[in-house]
Scaffold this active site. Structure first.
Site, short mmCIF file in Angstrom:
data_model
loop_
_atom_site.label_atom_id
_atom_site.label_comp_id
_atom_site.label_asym_id
_atom_site.label_seq_id
_atom_site.Cartn_x
_atom_site.Cartn_y
_atom_site.Cartn_z
N HIS A 18 0.84 -1.20 0.00
CA HIS A 18 0.00 0.00 0.00
C HIS A 18 0.88 1.26 0.00
O HIS A 18 0.60 2.21 -0.72
CB HIS A 18 -0.87 0.05 1.27
CG HIS A 18 -1.97 -0.97 1.32
ND1 HIS A 18 -2.11 -1.84 2.38
CD2 HIS A 18 -2.99 -1.26 0.48
CE1 HIS A 18 -3.19 -2.61 2.19
NE2 HIS A 18 -3.73 -2.28 1.03
N LYS A 42 -15.52 -8.51 3.74
CA LYS A 42 -14.46 -8.96 4.65
C LYS A 42 -14.71 -8.45 6.07
O LYS A 42 -14.96 -7.26 6.26
CB LYS A 42 -13.10 -8.38 4.21
CG LYS A 42 -12.65 -8.72 2.82
CD LYS A 42 -11.25 -8.11 2.59
CE LYS A 42 -10.88 -8.04 1.12
NZ LYS A 42 -9.73 -7.15 0.86
N ARG A 91 -1.80 -5.89 -8.76
CA ARG A 91 -0.72 -6.84 -8.49
C ARG A 91 -0.67 -7.84 -9.64
O ARG A 91 -0.25 -7.52 -10.73
CB ARG A 91 -0.96 -7.52 -7.13
CG ARG A 91 -0.72 -6.58 -5.98
CD ARG A 91 -1.37 -7.05 -4.71
NE ARG A 91 -2.82 -6.97 -4.83
CZ ARG A 91 -3.67 -7.01 -3.82
NH1 ARG A 91 -3.22 -7.16 -2.61
NH2 ARG A 91 -4.97 -6.92 -4.01
N SER A 129 -2.98 -7.86 2.45
CA SER A 129 -3.20 -7.77 3.90
C SER A 129 -3.61 -9.14 4.43
O SER A 129 -3.21 -9.54 5.53
CB SER A 129 -4.30 -6.76 4.22
OG SER A 129 -3.93 -5.47 3.80
P1 ADP Z 1 -9.76 -3.61 -1.01
O1 ADP Z 1 -10.46 -4.51 -0.05
O2 ADP Z 1 -10.55 -2.42 -1.45
O3 ADP Z 1 -9.08 -4.29 -2.16
P2 ADP Z 1 -7.15 -3.35 0.18
O4 ADP Z 1 -6.79 -2.59 1.41
O5 ADP Z 1 -6.94 -4.82 0.17
O6 ADP Z 1 -8.65 -2.96 -0.10
O7 ADP Z 1 -6.40 -2.73 -1.06
C1 ADP Z 1 -6.54 -1.37 -1.39
C2 ADP Z 1 -5.87 -1.12 -2.72
O8 ADP Z 1 -4.47 -1.32 -2.58
C3 ADP Z 1 -6.32 -2.05 -3.83
O9 ADP Z 1 -6.32 -1.34 -5.05
C4 ADP Z 1 -5.26 -3.10 -3.86
O10 ADP Z 1 -5.12 -3.68 -5.14
C5 ADP Z 1 -4.05 -2.26 -3.52
N1 ADP Z 1 -3.00 -3.10 -2.94
C6 ADP Z 1 -3.04 -3.86 -1.84
N2 ADP Z 1 -1.87 -4.51 -1.63
C7 ADP Z 1 -1.08 -4.13 -2.67
C8 ADP Z 1 0.24 -4.49 -3.08
N3 ADP Z 1 0.97 -5.36 -2.41
N4 ADP Z 1 0.70 -3.92 -4.19
C9 ADP Z 1 -0.06 -3.08 -4.90
N5 ADP Z 1 -1.28 -2.71 -4.60
C10 ADP Z 1 -1.80 -3.24 -3.50
#
Ligand code: ADP
Length: 163
Positions: A18, A42, A91, A129
């Protein structure tokens, strides 16, 4: 005020992936609002307050970033901020279908806001996450994938849950 973008997500918890995306967005936009949104799919491990404070600690000293929570539609939140764009991280290919659907639905809801996709450094391209929580819950070493204070919070959480 410059061009603002929203970086929405669950951030449960914030990871180095992030943060990588956040820094890349700051090269393009003048201000980023990190928006912790509702996620009906979630159940969160960390409370909203914990997630806000972990993000704030991660961006301490970095200007042009703010952290907020929102309810309801992301496009409404973006509109309230007068934001021009929504930032999402991509990703692997597995992200694509869901992101494609969300981006086009958000465009249908508000044609003035563009979704911008950024790719993280390869080392974070498999990082979620969820995987951090699973590995962390079994005592695996995730220290290189999350900020130090998040690692501390995660250990606290699992120790408490073990009771
Ligand atoms: P959501 O549940 O909305 O996907 P997340 O907190 O899991 O929320 O992710 C928020 C954003 O950050 C999403 O666009 C996700 O693809 C991006 N993201 C999460 N982890 C990574 C990572 N390791 N590399 C790039 N983008 C990421």
């Amino acid at each position: 005020m410059g061009v603002k973008a929203i970086y929405p997500g669950t951030f449960d918890p914030i990871t180095n992936g992030h943060i990588d995306i956040l820094f890349r967005s700051l090269r393009i936009f003048d201000h980023i609002v990190v928006g912790i949104g509702p996620n009906p799919k979630k159940a969160a491990l960390f409370s909203l307050e914990e997630r806000i404070s972990m993000i704030q600690e991660s961006v301490k000293g970095i200007s042009h970033v703010s952290v907020e929570t929102f309810d309801g539609l992301l496009v409404d939140f973006a509109k309230r901020h007068n934001a021009k764009a929504i930032i999402r991280g991509l990703r692997a290919m597995s992200d694509f279908e869901y992101e494609f659907q969300m981006a086009l639905m958000n465009r249908k809801l508000d044609n003035n806001i563009e979704t911008v996709f950024l790719m993280p450094s390869e080392e974070y391209s498999y990082l979620t996450s969820s995987i951090v929580k699973v590995v962390g819950s079994f005592g695996g070493d995730v220290s290189s994938l999350i900020p130090k204070h998040v690692h501390y919070m995660l250990k606290e959480k699992f120790n408490k849950n073990r009771g």
